[in-house]
Design a protein around this motif. Sequence first.
Motif, short mmCIF file in Angstrom:
data_model
loop_
_atom_site.label_atom_id
_atom_site.label_comp_id
_atom_site.label_asym_id
_atom_site.label_seq_id
_atom_site.Cartn_x
_atom_site.Cartn_y
_atom_site.Cartn_z
N VAL A 88 0.84 -1.20 0.00
CA VAL A 88 0.00 0.00 0.00
C VAL A 88 0.87 1.26 0.00
CG1 VAL A 88 -1.66 1.34 1.34
CG2 VAL A 88 -1.97 -1.10 1.10
N VAL A 89 1.88 1.26 0.88
CA VAL A 89 2.72 2.44 1.02
C VAL A 89 3.54 2.68 -0.25
CG1 VAL A 89 4.60 3.43 2.33
CG2 VAL A 89 2.79 2.26 3.51
N VAL A 90 4.13 1.62 -0.78
CA VAL A 90 4.92 1.76 -2.01
C VAL A 90 4.01 2.18 -3.17
CG1 VAL A 90 6.29 0.53 -3.72
CG2 VAL A 90 6.75 0.21 -1.31
N GLY A 91 2.82 1.58 -3.24
CA GLY A 91 1.88 1.94 -4.29
C GLY A 91 1.53 3.42 -4.24
N ASN A 92 1.24 3.90 -3.03
CA ASN A 92 0.93 5.32 -2.88
C ASN A 92 2.08 6.19 -3.33
OD1 ASN A 92 -1.60 5.06 -1.93
ND2 ASN A 92 -1.05 5.18 0.23
N MET A 93 3.30 5.75 -2.99
CA MET A 93 4.45 6.58 -3.33
C MET A 93 4.67 6.61 -4.84
SD MET A 93 8.28 6.60 -1.86
CE MET A 93 9.04 5.60 -3.10
N VAL A 94 4.56 5.45 -5.47
CA VAL A 94 4.75 5.41 -6.92
C VAL A 94 3.73 6.32 -7.61
CG1 VAL A 94 4.55 3.92 -8.95
CG2 VAL A 94 5.79 3.13 -6.93
N VAL A 95 2.49 6.23 -7.14
CA VAL A 95 1.44 7.06 -7.73
C VAL A 95 1.75 8.54 -7.54
CG1 VAL A 95 -0.96 7.76 -7.40
CG2 VAL A 95 -0.39 5.36 -7.63
N ASP A 96 2.18 8.90 -6.31
CA ASP A 96 2.51 10.30 -6.04
C ASP A 96 3.65 10.78 -6.92
OD1 ASP A 96 0.58 10.59 -4.26
OD2 ASP A 96 1.86 10.85 -2.49
N LEU A 97 4.65 9.91 -7.10
CA LEU A 97 5.81 10.30 -7.92
C LEU A 97 5.40 10.52 -9.36
CD1 LEU A 97 8.72 8.11 -6.56
CD2 LEU A 97 8.28 10.54 -6.22
N LEU A 98 4.55 9.60 -9.86
CA LEU A 98 4.06 9.76 -11.23
C LEU A 98 3.31 11.08 -11.37
CD1 LEU A 98 2.70 6.24 -12.21
CD2 LEU A 98 4.66 7.45 -13.15
N TYR A 99 2.51 11.35 -10.37
CA TYR A 99 1.72 12.57 -10.37
C TYR A 99 2.61 13.80 -10.38
CZ TYR A 99 -3.27 13.21 -9.99
OH TYR A 99 -4.58 13.39 -10.28
N SER A 100 3.63 13.77 -9.50
CA SER A 100 4.47 14.96 -9.41
C SER A 100 5.35 15.10 -10.65
CB SER A 100 5.32 14.92 -8.15
OG SER A 100 6.30 13.94 -8.27
N ALA A 101 5.59 13.99 -11.35
CA ALA A 101 6.32 14.09 -12.60
C ALA A 101 5.45 14.81 -13.65
CB ALA A 101 6.71 12.71 -13.10
N ILE A 102 4.14 14.54 -13.58
CA ILE A 102 3.24 15.17 -14.54
C ILE A 102 2.93 16.60 -14.14
CG2 ILE A 102 0.96 15.01 -15.63
CD1 ILE A 102 1.02 12.01 -14.83
N ASP A 103 2.69 16.80 -12.83
CA ASP A 103 2.17 18.07 -12.35
C ASP A 103 3.08 18.67 -11.28
OD1 ASP A 103 0.75 20.17 -11.42
OD2 ASP A 103 -1.12 19.09 -11.15
N PRO A 104 3.89 19.66 -11.63
CA PRO A 104 4.87 20.22 -10.70
C PRO A 104 4.23 20.84 -9.46
CG PRO A 104 5.23 21.04 -12.92
CD PRO A 104 3.92 20.33 -12.93
N ARG A 105 2.95 21.25 -9.54
CA ARG A 105 2.31 21.88 -8.39
C ARG A 105 2.25 20.94 -7.20
NH1 ARG A 105 -3.13 23.65 -11.07
NH2 ARG A 105 -2.72 21.59 -11.90
N VAL A 106 2.03 19.66 -7.46
CA VAL A 106 1.96 18.67 -6.39
C VAL A 106 3.28 18.64 -5.62
CG1 VAL A 106 1.64 16.24 -5.87
CG2 VAL A 106 0.35 17.29 -7.73
N ARG A 107 4.37 18.66 -6.40
CA ARG A 107 5.70 18.59 -5.81
C ARG A 107 5.94 19.78 -4.88
NH1 ARG A 107 8.53 17.55 -10.51
NH2 ARG A 107 9.16 19.68 -10.80
N ALA A 108 5.60 20.96 -5.37
CA ALA A 108 5.81 22.16 -4.57
C ALA A 108 4.98 22.09 -3.29
CB ALA A 108 5.43 23.40 -5.37
N GLY A 109 3.74 21.61 -3.42
CA GLY A 109 2.86 21.57 -2.26
C GLY A 109 3.31 20.55 -1.23
N ALA A 110 3.90 19.46 -1.68
CA ALA A 110 4.19 18.36 -0.77
C ALA A 110 5.40 18.62 0.11
CB ALA A 110 4.41 17.08 -1.56
#
Lengths: 332, 317
Positions: free
Chosen positions: A308-330
Motif C-alpha cells: 500500500v505504502v509503495v503503491g501510494n508513493m509510486v502514484v505520487d511520484l508519477l503525479y508529481s512528474a506530470i504536475d509540478p504543483r503537487v511537488r511544490a505543495g508536498a
Amino acid sequence: MTRYLVNRVLGMLLVLFLVALFTYMVFFLLSPDPAVQICGKTCTPERIDQIRANLGLDDPFPVQFLHFLEGLFLGRDYGTGASAVHCSAPCLGYSFQSAQVVTDMIVQRLPVTAVVAIGAAVLWLLAGVIGGLLSAVREGRFTDRFITALTLGGMSVPNYVLALALQYVFVVQLQWLPFPQAVPFADDPGQWFLNFILPWTVLAIGYASSYTRLTRANVIDTLSENFVRTARAKGLRPHLVWRRHALRPALTPIVTIAGMDFAGLLGGALITETVFGINGVGKLAADSITKNDQPVIMAVTLLAAFFVVVGNMVVDLLYSAIDPRVRAGATT
Amino acid sequence: MSISSTELEAAGAPDNGALVAATDPRRSVWHVLLRDPSAIACLVYIGIVVLMAIFAPLIVKVSGWGPYDFDQTAIDPNLGGIPLGSFGGISADHWLGVEPQSGRDIFARIVYGARASMLIAVGATALTTVLGVVFGLLAGYFGGRTDMVISRLMEFLMAFPALIFMIAVLSALPADNRQYLLVLVISVFGWPYLARIVRAQTMSLKQREFVEAALASGASRTRLVFTEILPNLRSTILVMVTLAVPGYIGTEAGLSFLGVGVVPPTPSWGQMISSSVGWYSVVPTYFLVPGTFLALLVLSFMVLGDRVRSAVDPGGR
C-alpha cells in the motif's frame, strides 16, 4: 526533486515502522503464550522454558521488537551455542505451526496471488474503461441506464455471495467450467486458465463497477470542455473525438487510482482466495489467523502495508512528474 | 466489501458554492427524496429491515419458529440432513426454508441477523461521524502542529492494511462483546476518510468573509466553530455518512463471513452465508436468501447516498 524523494521515502519507512510496531504490540499483548502452542500435547515445563529461551520470548517487549527488526534487515540467530539456527536477512521468523521459514512460505505463495491480482486488474480496467466510455457517450439513453444499473448491482453484491452464485450457475448447473482445483500452468495451460476465470471475475467485478462510474463521470466532464467543442466544430468524427480528446484526460485519474487499488489488493484477495481455495498469500493470511500463527500474521500484515505504502508513493511520484504543483505543495 | 476511497472522495467534494447556498439541507433533501420513486423504494426496504431488527422477537412469534429452534422434522436425516421439500424446504411452516443439518428456520435467523447488521452499521456510522468531524474540524481550523499530528495519524491509518489487521485483532481478542469490538475496530479505520474531507472544507470555510466577520465582531472560537463552520459542513457530512453506511454493512458481513465477526449462535447475514459455503451446490437457497437480503440492503443505502448527494448538490453529476 531529490529532496522530495528523500522525504517521501523517509515518510514511507516511518509508516512501515509504525505498522510493524503497532501489529507487534497488539500480538504481544493479546495472544496466548506461543511457547505452549509450539510445544504441543507432549509437553514438559522444561521444554517450554527452552522454547521461550530460544525464541527470546522472555525478553521485555522493546528487546523482542528490536530483535524482530534486526532479523528483518540483518538476519538473526535463534538459540545459542551448537543448537543455534541462523535465519538470513529478510527474516520474519518461523511459523509456530509448521516450523517453516515464514519468508519462504510467502515467497512460495506470492506468484499465485500475483496471477490472481494481475488477471483481475486487467479485467476490471478493460471493463471499467470500456463500460464507462460507452455509458458516457450514450448519456441518458438505454445503454447508459443499463450499464449504470449493472454497476450498482456489481457494487452491492458482496464478492463471496457472487463467488457462490457464479460457481453454482457455471460449475454445478451449466457445467461450462471445471470444479476449481489447483492445476500447475505447465501441466495444462487451458485447464489452468479455466480455473482462474471465476476468481478473476469475482475479484474484478466490484472494482470494474466503480471504475465504470468514475470513467463515465470523467468522460462526461471532458465532453463538455471547450476543446472538445472545438474538435467537433472542426468536423472531427465522433469516435475520433472520443478516442483522441475525451478519453485521454479522463484516464489520468483512473490510472492513479488503479495503482493504489492494485497495491491494496492483498486484502481483497483474502476473501476470493479463501472462497475458491487458491493457495496464495491471502489464503495464507486467513489460515494463519485461524491458527493464531503470529509470525505469519505479522509478515502478511507488513507485506500488505508495504504494498500500500509503495503503491501510494509510486502514484505520487508519477503525479508529481506530470504536475509540478503537487511537488511544490508536498515539500512544505 | 471495503469502502472504495475513490467513490467517497468523488462524493465528498461538492462545490463550496452549493454548500453555502443550501440553507437547511435536511428539509430540501427530504423534499427531493420523497419525489424520487427509486429513493422511496430504498427507504422502504431500509425501513423494513430496521423494523425487522427492532421487532425481531415479535415477528418470530408470528412466524412460529425461533432462531435457535432445531426442527428435525424439516430435514432428511438419510440424505445428510438436507431440507425436505423443494427450494431449501420453503413451506407454510418455514417461510424461507430451513438450514441443512440443524433444521433451524432461516426466516427467523434473517430477522435476528438484521439486528447485528443494523446495530453494527449504525454504531460504526455514529462513531466514525463523531471522530471524523471532531478531528477534521480540529485539523482544519487550528492548522499548524495540530493539523500535522492529525494528518500524519490519518495517513498512517489509511496506509494500514485495514481488513487483514481487523481480522487479526478480532481473532486474537476474546469473543464476548464482539459487537462492540466490531464497531470500534471498523470506526478506528473508517474515520480518516470523513475527517480528510471535513478538514479540507473547514480550511476553505475559515477563509470566507462571514467567518472573518464573526471573528471581527468578537465571537469566541467555540462559537465560531459551532455556529459558523459546522452548519456549513452539514450537507457534506450527510452525503459522506450515507455513502459510508453500505461500506460498514459490507465490512461487518465480510468479517462475520470470515468467522471473526458476530459469534455463533447469534445469527448474522454474513455468518449465515459463511455456513452455507459447504452446501452451495445442494441447497442454493441457503446462500441465496441471506445474500439477497444483504445485497439489497447495501444497494438501497448506495442508491440513497447517490440521491442524497444529487439533492444536496444538484450541479454535480
